[in-house]
Enzyme design. Structure first.
Site, short mmCIF file in Angstrom:
data_model
loop_
_atom_site.label_atom_id
_atom_site.label_comp_id
_atom_site.label_asym_id
_atom_site.label_seq_id
_atom_site.Cartn_x
_atom_site.Cartn_y
_atom_site.Cartn_z
NE ARG A 102 10.02 13.25 8.91
CZ ARG A 102 8.88 12.69 8.48
NH1 ARG A 102 8.89 11.95 7.40
NH2 ARG A 102 7.76 12.88 9.13
CD GLN A 132 1.15 11.88 12.80
OE1 GLN A 132 1.87 12.12 11.85
NE2 GLN A 132 -0.17 11.82 12.68
CB CYS A 264 1.15 8.68 11.97
SG CYS A 264 2.16 7.20 11.77
NE ARG A 292 2.03 16.08 11.27
CZ ARG A 292 3.10 15.52 10.68
NH1 ARG A 292 2.99 14.33 10.13
NH2 ARG A 292 4.28 16.13 10.70
N1 CP Z 1 2.95 11.09 9.27
C1 CP Z 1 4.05 11.62 8.69
O1 CP Z 1 4.90 12.21 9.35
O2 CP Z 1 4.10 11.46 7.34
P1 CP Z 1 5.35 11.79 6.39
O3 CP Z 1 6.45 10.81 6.78
O4 CP Z 1 4.86 11.58 5.01
O5 CP Z 1 5.79 13.19 6.66
N1 NVA Z 2 7.08 5.38 12.87
C1 NVA Z 2 7.14 5.85 11.51
C2 NVA Z 2 6.32 7.08 11.37
C3 NVA Z 2 6.27 7.67 9.99
C4 NVA Z 2 5.52 8.97 9.93
C5 NVA Z 2 8.58 6.11 11.12
O1 NVA Z 2 9.35 6.61 11.95
O2 NVA Z 2 8.95 5.80 10.00
#
Ligand code: CP
Ligand code: NVA
Length: 307
Positions: A102, A132, A264, A292
């Site tokens: 991430r 997602q 999401c 997920r």
């Molecule tokens: N939707 C999602 O990716 O949630 P998190 O940021 O909690 O992982």
């Molecule tokens: N668009 C949001 C999604 C979080 C899961 C972000 O990038 O923070």
């Protein structure tokens, strides 16, 4: 050759198969029939941003498949700062059988995937959130069946989640109507690519500034935060720009009577969505969150070439 999931486009030709596999594996899991092909294997999860769903769904999912998942928090590796992306990729490849990353910068995910000798999965970056999208379309298939000719309406920021949904909808032949304010539209190049795919599958993609136009007659209404991780300094200007883009009961009622609400998560109740919509019987946000894990289990199995 090892395979990665950086963009939904990386699994374009098997997107529907992965969704079907995820639904099958979800059933197997509920029946206590999980297989354990990752016994003795390690998933390394590198996070530059916070997470609830991604962290837990990957860790629990990989464990269910017999493996061990290792969590590295934002302060640990500091990819590109403490050590180059290239060197991190090479070192992690000596320890891990799979990497989930991430990141703030999409280019770092691309580079990690390029230099790693094991599959790299994008766990969200500034450009896409492919895992997602897998879970989201899986949820839509579970509830609506065949998605061809159905319409997904997005109201809000033209962000990472929308980009992955644009690709997914185009691939599956689902129409997508997005309402985004001026200055917050999705990336032009990605939009062009999604439209190109949509023209092959018979889907339509419409971008408007009008939330009512986007949700009218839609089967699925989708919201995400107005302030993504990394955009926090723009909070004031964003809240102003997104005034009128909240999904409330009034807007929800313009969709089909059996339309579902998706998000999401994390949701900012009272900002992009009201409590009433989040807690309505047509909100499927927690089924979506659960998926997920099932979606990612299918992705990992597929990238490892196991099913
Ligand atoms: N939707 C999602 O990716 O949630 P998190 O940021 O909690 O992982
Ligand atoms: N668009 C949001 C999604 C979080 C899961 C972000 O990038 O923070």
């Amino acid at each position: 050759m090892k395979r990665d999931l950086v963009s939904v486009l990386d699994i374009k030709d098997e997107f529907k198969e992965i969704i079907d596999l995820a639904i099958t594996m979800k059933g197997e899991h509920k029946d206590g029939m999980d297989i354990v092909p990752f016994k003795g294997k390690t998933l390394v999860m590198v996070f530059e941003k916070p997470s609830l769903r991604t962290r837990i769904s990957f860790e629990v999912g990989f464990t269910q498949l017999g493996g061990t998942a290792l969590y590295l928090s934002p302060n640990e590796i500091q990819i590109g700062k403490r050590e180059s992306v290239h060197d991190v990729a090479k070192v992690l490849s000596r320890f891990a059988d799979m990497i989930m990353y991430r990141a703030f910068e999409s280019k770092n995910v691309v580079e990690l995937a390029k230099h790693a000798e094991v599959p790299v999965i994008n766990g969200l970056d500034n450009v896409e959130h492919p895992c997602q999208a897998v879970a989201d379309f899986m949820t839509m298939v579970e509830i609506k069946g065949d998605l061809k000719g159905r319409t997904l309406a997005w109201v809000g920021d033209g962000n990472n989640v929308l980009h992955s949904l644009l690709y997914g909808a185009a691939i599956l032949g689902m129409n997508l109507k997005a309402a985004c304010p001026i200055g917050y539209k999705p990336d032009e190049e990605m939009l062009t690519k999604a439209k190109e795919i949509a023209s092959e599958t018979g889907a339509s993609i419409t971008i408007t500034e009008d939330p009512v136009e986007a949700v009218s007659g839609a089967d699925v209404i989708y919201a995400d935060t107005f302030i993504s991780m990394g955009d926090e300094t723009e909070k004031g200007s964003r809240l102003k720009a997104f005034d009128g883009y909240q999904i409330n009961m009034d807007l929800f009622s313009k969709a089909k009577p059996d339309a579902i609400f998706m998000h999401c998560l994390p949701a900012h109740r009272g900002e992009e969505v009201t409590d009433e919509v989040m807690d309505s019987p047509r909100s499927v946000v927690f089924q979506e969150a659960e998926n997920r894990m099932h979606g990612q289990k299918a992705v990992m199995i597929r990238l490892a070439g196991l099913r």
